[in-house]
Design an enzyme around this catalytic site. Structure first.
Site, PDB file in Angstrom:
ATOM      1  N   HIS A  44       1.011  -0.948  -0.060  1.00 48.33           N
ATOM      2  CA  HIS A  44      -0.152  -0.017  -0.149  1.00 48.33           C
ATOM      3  C   HIS A  44       0.783   1.501  -0.111  1.00 48.33           C
ATOM      4  O   HIS A  44       1.400   1.968   0.866  1.00 48.33           O
ATOM      5  CB  HIS A  44      -0.764   0.429   1.081  1.00 48.33           C
ATOM      6  CG  HIS A  44      -1.711   0.724   0.833  1.00 48.33           C
ATOM      7  ND1 HIS A  44      -2.392   1.400   0.559  1.00 48.33           N
ATOM      8  CD2 HIS A  44      -1.753   2.440   2.338  1.00 48.33           C
ATOM      9  CE1 HIS A  44      -3.376   2.797   0.594  1.00 48.33           C
ATOM     10  NE2 HIS A  44      -2.755   2.804   2.158  1.00 48.33           N
ATOM     11  N   ASP A  46       0.986   5.627  -0.481  1.00 54.01           N
ATOM     12  CA  ASP A  46       0.578   6.346  -0.073  1.00 54.01           C
ATOM     13  C   ASP A  46       1.132   7.206  -1.316  1.00 54.01           C
ATOM     14  O   ASP A  46       2.197   7.687  -1.350  1.00 54.01           O
ATOM     15  CB  ASP A  46       0.322   7.004   1.135  1.00 54.01           C
ATOM     16  CG  ASP A  46      -0.383   5.589   1.921  1.00 54.01           C
ATOM     17  OD1 ASP A  46      -1.760   6.056   1.250  1.00 54.01           O
ATOM     18  OD2 ASP A  46      -0.155   5.369   2.996  1.00 54.01           O
ATOM     19  N   ASP A 168      -7.481   1.809   1.949  1.00 58.54           N
ATOM     20  CA  ASP A 168      -7.856   2.262   3.220  1.00 58.54           C
ATOM     21  C   ASP A 168      -8.589   3.215   3.018  1.00 58.54           C
ATOM     22  O   ASP A 168      -8.205   4.672   4.325  1.00 58.54           O
ATOM     23  CB  ASP A 168      -5.663   3.335   2.984  1.00 58.54           C
ATOM     24  CG  ASP A 168      -5.157   3.343   3.720  1.00 58.54           C
ATOM     25  OD1 ASP A 168      -6.099   3.218   4.991  1.00 58.54           O
ATOM     26  OD2 ASP A 168      -4.508   4.257   4.379  1.00 58.54           O
ATOM     27  N   HIS A 404      -6.026   9.684  -0.856  1.00 59.17           N
ATOM     28  CA  HIS A 404      -6.704   9.636   0.735  1.00 59.17           C
ATOM     29  C   HIS A 404      -6.162  10.094   1.887  1.00 59.17           C
ATOM     30  O   HIS A 404      -6.666  10.367   2.869  1.00 59.17           O
ATOM     31  CB  HIS A 404      -7.528   8.039   0.924  1.00 59.17           C
ATOM     32  CG  HIS A 404      -6.212   7.028   1.159  1.00 59.17           C
ATOM     33  ND1 HIS A 404      -5.776   6.237  -0.166  1.00 59.17           N
ATOM     34  CD2 HIS A 404      -5.598   6.740   1.838  1.00 59.17           C
ATOM     35  CE1 HIS A 404      -4.544   6.017  -0.295  1.00 59.17           C
ATOM     36  NE2 HIS A 404      -4.852   6.164   1.550  1.00 59.17           N
TER      37      HIS A 404
END
Ligand SMILES: *[C@@H]1O[C@H](CO)[C@@H](O)[C@H](O)[C@H]1NC(C)=O
Ligand SMILES: *[C@@H]1O[C@H](CO)[C@@H](O)[C@H](O)[C@H]1NC(C)=O
Ligand SMILES: *[C@@H]1O[C@H](CO)[C@@H](O)[C@H](O)[C@H]1NC(C)=O
Ligand SMILES: *[C@@H]1O[C@H](CO)[C@@H](O)[C@H](O)[C@H]1NC(C)=O
Ligand SMILES: [Zn+2]
Length: 956
Positions: A44, A46, A168, A404
C-alpha cells in the site's frame, strides 16, 4: 521454413509481445473440496502522506518513514521475473508511471510480459487511490481514466484493471461504487467500515454483498463488494520485509508459523460464504525487500500444501483480488445486497472520522479550482484541435490530489504544502496551452499577443491585470453545454469604470468596497479597495465572449452604506435584526420564513488515544469537547450596500471571522461568503461552523450528496443498514457534503439547501437546521498516524449558496451546483496587447444541449480523437416524478467540427463497451442480471436519468 517460424514465435515470446493470457485465464488452478487460500501480495503505497510523493518514490527522509517506492517496484519486478508462479497487484498508477519513465526498453518489455501473463495485475489502477468522501465525481472519474489511459496505452487491455482496491480510504461512498461499476469492474474491495457495521457483517458472513449503487440506474450500477477481514495487513507472523521483521521461516519455526497461519485462515473462513479466502500479504510500503517476502511466502505455500498428502484440506495459491473474485463467483453464493453507503466511518466508539471532511479547507478549495481549470483547458484544447503535453501535467496533479491523504487534509503540513505547490505549478504550466487554444478559437493573431491571464487569487480579491490597467479585456469562457449568465467580479483601483461587450454595447456596472477583513489579510498583495461587478449575460455554450473594461475616471464613487436591514431582489429578500446584524428571516415569493444564521465553533476533546472513549479530536477525527458549539458573537457589526446589480451585507463577528451575505439581481439564491482565520485557538482546538436555523419541520431527516451526484437520505441517529448505537451525537451525525446539503418540510412544501464551493463536513442536528464545518485548527494529534497536530493557521474564504423555496431537490439545484462547480473562467489581457483582427465571441456547440443533459467531459484523447461524456443530470423532477430519457444527436453537436465516428466505451474511456462482460451474482433479493448495453444506432445517443455515457469520437 518451419524452424524459422518457430524461431520467430520464440523471439516474440521473449520480447514480451506474446499472446495474452492475462485476466481470469492467468489465475492458478484451485482444488475442489478444499479451502482455497488466495495469497495476494500487495504494497500500500500512499501517493503522499507523511512524506511527499517524490520523497516516497525516491526513498528520502527515511527518518520520517522508511519507505522507498522505486525500490519496491524494482524489487518486485526482479522477484516476479524469477518465478512465474508469483503474483503481485500494482495499485497506484502515479508511482508506476514515474518508474516507467526511468526504465530501459529491456525492462519495459519484461514488465509488459508480466502484465500480459497476469503475473502483475492492476487493481484499482487510478492515478491515486482516491478518498471517497470529499472527492467530486468528475475528478474521481478523471483520476481513474488518466490511470487507465496510461495502463491501456502501455500494456493494452491486460493492463486495465477489473477490480477496485479501496483498502485504506476512510469510509466508502455509493457514487464511487457506481463509477466502478460503470468502468466495467467485476467488483471492489474495501478496507475500512464502521466498527459496528463490520462486526455485524462479520458475524452474519455478510462482508461480501452486491451493492446497488444507484437509485436510478439499476443493474448497470450494481457491483460485487468485498470488505476485507481485519483490514489490509498480512496474517500474524507473516510480515517479512524491511519495515516489519517477522522471523524468516526456518526449520525451527516452520511448524509454529504454519499452524498459526492455518488457525488464522480457518477462523477467517468461518465468516465467508465460499471455499475461498483471500489473504492480503503485505501492508504499507512493503516489498522493499521483495526477495525476502516472496521466499518466505513460497515456503509457507509449500508447507501448507504439503499437508494435503496427510489429509490437509487447505490449498494455497498465489492470487489476485480478481482471481479470488472469479473463484467466489464460480461458487455461486447467494449474497446480500446493500443500497446505502459506508459513511461516515467510525473505527471505535469515540472515533468518528468526520473531522477530515473539513480539514485543510484551502487545499480542498484549490482542488476544486484546479478541476474547474482542468475542464476548461481540456475543452479549449479539444475545440482547438490541440493535444498539448502540459495538459497531462495538470491531469496528473489532479489525480494525485484525489489521494486519500491529499484532498482529505490528513497529511503532514510539509506534504500539504507540496501538494499545493505541485498543483499550482501545473495550473501555471497550462497557461500557455489555454492561450494557444484561445488563439485558435478567436482567430487573428491573438495567440501571439494577448496575455489571457488567469486570476487564481480572486477568492482573496486579488488580480494583477484588473488592478494595474485602466483598460483591459475579460475573456469569459463558459464550460457548460447551456447558455449561462454570470456575474463577473474583479478587484480594481479606485475610480469609475465602464464595460462594453463584444458588440460594443455598454453594460451595467457596480462597484463595491472590499470588506476590511479582506483588505487586512496577511499575504494579500493588492492595492485594490473595491470590486467591479458586471453581468455576462447568456454566455454561449462551450463558448466565450470578450468584455472590455475601461477606467473612465480616477474619481470613484464613494461607497456609502445604506441605512437598511434587508437586502434582496424581486425573488427573495433577507432581513437582519437591526440590533444584532444577524440574519433573522427570508421572504421568498412573498412568503416569510424564519431563517437565522451565525458562525459558531466547536472546541476539541483531548484524550489518551489508547482505549475506547479517549480518542483526541484530530486531523481525521471530529470529537468536540462539548456538543453545543459556541457562537463567535451575539452581534455582528454590519454595513449594507445596494446597487443596480447586487445588494450585500458585510458582517464582522470578531478579529478573524467575518462574512458577506449577498443577493444578485435575477438569481434565486443568496450567497454567504465566509472568511475565517487565522484561527485563534481556544483551548486545544477550534472548529468554526456556519449554522442556518430555519422554521422548517424537517422531522429528523436531511439529504447530502454522494460525490456531487445523487442525493442520499440521512436520518439523525440512524443508519440504513443496521441498528446503530451512536455514542458521539454530533460527530456521528456529520456526513461529507461534496456539493450540497438539504432539508425539507413536507407539510409546508418547503426546502432549504446549502451548496458548497468545496467539500465540507455537515449535518442537521436539529429540525430546521443545516450546519457546515468551515475550518479547523487543532493543538493535538488523534494518534491515527499523521503524528502532527493540524495546526492550520491559514485563513480560509469560501462561499455557501443558500436556496430556499418550493421543494426542488431535483434538477434546479443540480444545475446551480454545476454552475458553481464549472464556473465561467476569466482570462484577462490588457488592451494594449489585444489584437484588433480577432473575433470577440465564439460558441463551441451549435446549440445548447437539452436541459437535463450535461456535457461532463470533452478532452483530447487519442492521436486524432477526443473523449466525450454526456450525463443525464436529473434523477427525479421537482415534482418527485422520474424524468424520461433524452436523446442527443452527436452529429449536429459541435459548431465548428463535424463528427467522423463515435464509439462507446466504459466510463473510463479506455475499454470498448462491447468488449466488456460483467459477471452476474445470485442475491438474497433476486438474481442480478449483468446489464448489457447496446451501442447507439448512428450518432443519436439516448440517456436514461442519471446515466453517463462515454464516447471516443473522431472529429472532422
Ligand atoms: C536495463 O535496465 C536494467 C535494470 O536497471 C539493467 O540491469 C539492464 O542492464 C539494462 N539493459 C540495458 C540493455 O541497458
Ligand atoms: C487500448 O489500447 C490499445 C493499444 O494498446 C488500443 O488499440 C485501443 O484502442 C485502446 N482502447 C481504447 C478504448 O482506446
Ligand atoms: C481608495 O478609496 C478608499 C475609500 O473608499 C480610500 O480609503 C483609499 O485610500 C483609496 N485608495 C487609494 C490608493 O487611493
Ligand atoms: C452503546 O455503545 C456504548 C459504548 O460502546 C455502550 O456503553 C452502550 O452500552 C451501548 N448502548 C447500547 C444500547 O448498546
Ligand atoms: Zn493509505
Amino acid at each position: 521454413m518451419q524452424s524459422l517460424l518457430v524461431l520467430l514465435a520464440l523471439g516474440r515470446l521473449a520480447s514480451g509481445t506474446d499472446q495474452r493470457t492475462c485476466g481470469f485465464a492467468s489465475c492458478h488452478a484451485l482444488k475442489e473440496g478444499m479451502l482455497n487460500v488466495h495469497i495476494v501480495p500487495h504494497s500500500h503505497d500512499d501517493v503522499g502522506w507523511l512524506k511527499t510523493v517524490d520523497e516516497y518514490y525516491n526513498g528520502d527522509k527515511s527518518y520520517i518513514q522508511p519507505a522507498n517506492v522505486s525500490r519496491i517496484l524494482d524489487s518486485v519486478f526482479e522477484q516476479l521475473m524469477a518465478d512465474p508462479d508469483r503474483r503481485f497487484i500494482q495499485v497506484e498508477t502515479a508511482f508506476l508511471w514515474i518508474w516507467w519513465q526511468q526504465q530501459n526498453e529491456t525492462t519495459r518489455d519484461q514488465y509488459r510480459h508480466l502484465v500480459r501473463t497476469g503475473r502483475v495485475q492492476m487493481a484499482g489502477g487510478g492515478w491515486s487511490m482516491p478518498d471517497e468522501a470529499t472527492t467530486h465525481y468528475q475528478s474521481l472519474i478523471d483520476n481513474f481514466s488518466w490511470g487507465f489511459k496510461f495502463l491501456n496505452d502501455t500494456f493494452g487491455p491486460c493492463g486495465v484493471p477489473d477490480v477496485g482496491w479501496q483498502i485504506d480510504p476512510f469510509g466508502h461512498s455509493r457514487e464511487t461504487a457506481a463509477i466502478m461499476a460503470a468502468m466495467g469492474f467485476q467488483g471492489t474491495f474495501l478496507g475500512r467500515l464502521d466498527y459496528q457495521d463490520y462486526g455485524l457483517r462479520k458475524n452474519l458472513s455478510n462482508l461480501e454483498v452486491l451493492w446497488r449503487a444507484s437509485d436510478h440506474l439499476g443493474a448497470e450500477a450494481n457491483i460485487f463488494t468485498s470488505a476485507l477481514y481485519d483490514e489490509y495487513g498480512p496474517p500474524p507472523h507473516c510480515c517479512w520485509d524491511v519495515r516489519c521483521r517477522d522471523p524468516d521461516i526456518s526449520d525451527g519455526n516452520s511448524e509454529s508459523i504454519t499452524r498459526s497461519f492455518m488457525t488464522y485462515v480457518n477462523e477467517k473462513a468461518k465468516h465467508f460464504k465460499t471455499n475461498n479466502v483471500m489473504i492480503t500479504m503485505g501492508s504499507d510500503f512493503t516489498y522493499m525487500d521483495a526477495k525476502r517476502y516472496y521466499t518466505n511466502t513460497d515456503k509457507l505455500i509449500k508447507l501448507v500444501n504439503a499437508r494435503q498428502a496427510d489429509g490437509g484440506a487447505m490449498h494455497l495459491v498465489y492470487s489476485t483480488p480478481s482471481c479470488y473474485l472469479k473463484a467466489v463467483n464460480d461458487a455461486r453464493p447467494v449474497v446480500a445486497t446493500k443500497h446505502d453507503d459506508f459513511l461516515p466511518y467510525a473505527s471505535e466508539p469515540a472515533a468518528y472520522w468526520t473531522g477530515y471532511y473539513s480539514s485543510r479547507p484551502t487545499l480542498k478549495y484549490m482542488e476544486r479550482l484546479g478541476n474547474n481549470y482542468l475542464q476548461v483547458c481540456k475543452q479549449l484544447s479539444a475545440l482547438a484541435g490541440l493535444r498539448p503535453a502540459s495538459l497531462d501535467a495538470l491531469r496528473r496533479e489532479m489525480g494525485i490530489m484525489q489521494h486519500h491523504d491529499a484532498i482529505t487534509g490528513t497529511e503532514k503540513e510539509a506534504v500539504a504544502n507540496d501538494y499545493a505547490l505541485r498543483l499550482s505549478s501545473a495550473i501555471a504550466g497550462s497557461a500557455q496551452l489555454a492561450r494557444e487554444a484561445l488563439g485558435v478559437l478567436l482567430g487573428g493573431n491573438s495567440s501571439s499577443s494577448a496575455e489571457l491571464k488567469s486570476c487564481l487569487l480572486l477568492n482573496i480579491s486579488q488580480c494583477d491585470v484588473s488592478e494595474q490597467n485602466d483598460d483591459f479585456v475579460v475573456t469569459v469562457y463558459n464550460p457548460l453545454s447551456r447558455p449561462v449568465s454570470h456575474y463577473v467580479r474583479l478587484p480594481v483601483k479606485n475610480g469609475t469604470y465602464s464595460v462594453t461587450d463584444h458588440a460594443g454595447v455598454s453594460q451595467r456596472v457596480q462597484t463595491l468596497p472590499i470588506p476590511s477583513p479582506v483588505l487586512r489579510l496577511a499575504g494579500r498583495q493588492s492595492e485594490a479597495w473595491q470590486e467591479l461587478v458586471f453581468r455576462a449575460v447568456d454566455l454561449p455554450p462551450l463558448g466565450l465572449r470578450n468584455y472590455r473594461v475601461s477606467r473612465t475616471s480616477s474619481v470613484g464613487s464613494v461607497h456609502q452604506p445604506v441605512n437598511s436591514s434587508f437586502i434582496g431582489n424581486t425573488l427573495l429578500t433577507l432581513h437582519v435584526e437591526s440590533d444584532t446584524g444577524l440574519l433573522a428571516k427570508m421572504v421568498v415569493n412573498g412568503s416569510e420564513v424564519v431563517v437565522e444564521q451565525n458562525l459558531y465553533y466547536y472546541d476539541a476533546y483531548v484524550g489518551l488515544n489508547g482505549g475506547s472513549g479517549t480518542r483526541t479530536n484530530g486531523a481525521y477525527v471530529f470529537k468536540p469537547k462539548t456538543n453545543t458549539p459556541t457562537p463567535f458573537a451575539d452581534k455582528a457589526t454590519f454595513s449594507i450596500y445596494k446597487g443596480e446589480l447586487v445588494e450585500e451585507i458585510q458582517q464582522q463577528f470578531n478579529d478573524w471571522a467575518s462574512q458577506v451575505i449577498r443577493v444578485y439581481k435575477g438569481e434565486e439564491h443568496a450567497e454567504f461568503e465566509w472568511l475565517v482565520g487565522p484561527i485563534q485557538m481556544s483551548g486545544s482546538g477550534t472548529q468554526p461552523i456556519s449554522r442556518f436555523s430555519s422554521a422548517l419541520r424537517s422531522t429528523g431527516e436531511f439529504h447530502t450528496d454522494s460525490n456531487g451526484r445523487e442525493l442520499l437520505r440521512r436520518r439523525r441517529g440512524y443508519r440504513a443498514s443496521w441498528n446503530v448505537n451512536i455514542t458521539q451525537p454530533v460527530a456521528g451525525s456529520y456526513y461529507p457534503v461534496t456539493s450540497r446539503i438539504a432539508i425539507k418540510d413536507e407539510k409546508a412544501g418547503l426546502e432549504m439547501a446549502v451548496l458548497t464551493d468545496r467539500a465540507q463536513g455537515g449535518s442537521s442536528l436539529q429540525d430546521g437546521q443545516i450546519e457546515l464545518m468551515l475550518h479547523r485548527r487543532l493543538g493535538k494529534d488523534d494518534g491515527l498516524g499523521v503524528a502532527e497536530s493540524l495546526n492550520d493557521t491559514q485563513p480560509a474564504r469560501g462561499r455557501h449558496y443558500l436556496v430556499l423555496g418550493q421543494a426542488s431537490l431535483g434538477a434546479g439545484q443540480r444545475l446551480l451546483a454545476l454552475r458553481k462547480q464549472l464556473q465561467p473562467w476569466l482570462f484577462l489581457s490588457s488592451t494594449a496587447d489585444w489584437p484588433a483582427d480577432c473575433k470577440h465571441q465564439y460558441a463551441g456547440l451549435r446549440s445548447a444541449l437539452p436541459d437535463s443533459v450535461h456535457l461532463l467531459t470533452l478532452e483530447p484523447w487519442g492521436d486524432d480523437t477526443v473523449l466525450l461524456r454526456l450525463e443525464h443530470i436529473a434523477g427525479t423532477g421537482d415534482d418527485g416524478q422520474p424524468y424520461g430519457s433524452v436523446t442527443v444527436d452527436l452529429e449536429a453537436m459541435f459548431a465548428p467540427l463535424a463528427i467522423g465516428w463515435a464509439r462507446e466505451t466504459t466510463l473510463d474511456g479506455t475499454q470498448w463497451l462491447s468488449d466488456v462482460a460483467r459477471l452476474s451474482w445470485n442475491t438474497t433479493d433476486g438474481s442480478d442480471t449483468a446489464s448489457a448495453r447496446l451501442n447507439p444506432v448512428g450518432l443519436a445517443v439516448s440517456l436514461r436519468p442519471t446515466q453517463i455515457r462515454t464516447f471516443v469520437v473522431r472529429l472532422g
